[in-house]
Design a protein around this motif. Structure first.
Motif, mmCIF file in Angstrom:
data_model
loop_
_atom_site.group_PDB
_atom_site.id
_atom_site.type_symbol
_atom_site.label_atom_id
_atom_site.label_comp_id
_atom_site.label_asym_id
_atom_site.label_seq_id
_atom_site.Cartn_x
_atom_site.Cartn_y
_atom_site.Cartn_z
ATOM 1 N N ILE A 83 -1.826 1.326 -7.166
ATOM 2 C CA ILE A 83 -1.579 0.145 -6.611
ATOM 3 C C ILE A 83 -1.917 0.439 -4.834
ATOM 4 O O ILE A 83 -2.548 -0.476 -4.210
ATOM 5 C CB ILE A 83 -0.192 -0.083 -6.681
ATOM 6 N N ALA A 84 -1.590 1.508 -4.669
ATOM 7 C CA ALA A 84 -2.000 2.005 -3.303
ATOM 8 C C ALA A 84 -3.283 1.880 -2.762
ATOM 9 O O ALA A 84 -3.634 1.449 -1.748
ATOM 10 C CB ALA A 84 -0.964 3.091 -2.647
ATOM 11 N N THR A 86 -5.733 0.104 -4.221
ATOM 12 C CA THR A 86 -6.103 -0.844 -4.370
ATOM 13 C C THR A 86 -5.946 -1.814 -3.223
ATOM 14 O O THR A 86 -6.593 -2.549 -2.707
ATOM 15 C CB THR A 86 -5.649 -1.928 -5.614
ATOM 16 N N LEU A 87 -4.561 -1.551 -2.687
ATOM 17 C CA LEU A 87 -4.206 -2.405 -1.307
ATOM 18 C C LEU A 87 -5.234 -1.715 -0.279
ATOM 19 O O LEU A 87 -5.714 -2.681 0.583
ATOM 20 C CB LEU A 87 -2.676 -2.075 -1.148
ATOM 21 N N GLY A 90 -8.654 -3.249 -0.560
ATOM 22 C CA GLY A 90 -8.568 -4.629 -0.130
ATOM 23 C C GLY A 90 -8.596 -4.728 1.385
ATOM 24 O O GLY A 90 -9.354 -5.501 2.048
ATOM 25 N N ILE A 91 -7.596 -4.062 2.024
ATOM 26 C CA ILE A 91 -7.626 -4.001 3.685
ATOM 27 C C ILE A 91 -9.217 -3.637 4.163
ATOM 28 O O ILE A 91 -9.540 -4.252 4.801
ATOM 29 C CB ILE A 91 -6.674 -3.222 4.199
#
Length: 102
Positions: A83-84, A86-87, A90-91
């Motif tokens: 999740i980290a 992927t975030l 995304g940024i």
């Protein structure tokens, strides 16, 4: 955790393979048509866009591979790490799109 390797880590390994395929395709062939829709304007710098996009895709592929091995240690650690990643991707993708996108 019982089960064989592919039962536990099959999906992250499949994600790794697909992401490596697209990352290498974008890096080597500079083919960004699969990444951008038909309705988006052309990019400002296609070579740099392809280089950055391919690198980010390979980063996510590496994260999927790490997740596959973390699943054997702790499922929650694997999920949190992915999740980290992927975030973060995304940024970084948004920044790349603002800089090199259309």
């Amino acid at each position: 955790m019982e089960g064989n390797f592919l039962e536990i880590a099959g999906i992250p390994l499949l994600m790794f393979a697909v992401l490596v395929f697209y990352g290498v395709k974008v890096l080597i062939k500079k083919d960004i048509s699969a990444l951008r829709g038909k309705d988006k304007p052309p990019v400002k710098d296609e070579a740099m866009y392809a280089k950055k996009a391919g690198t980010l895709i390979l980063f996510l592929a590496f994260a999927a591979l790490v997740m596959a091995f973390l699943l054997f240690v702790n499922v929650y650690a694997a999920l949190g790490m992915f999740i980290a990643a992927t975030l973060l991707m995304g940024i970084l993708w948004r920044r790349m799109e603002d800089k090199y996108g259309g």
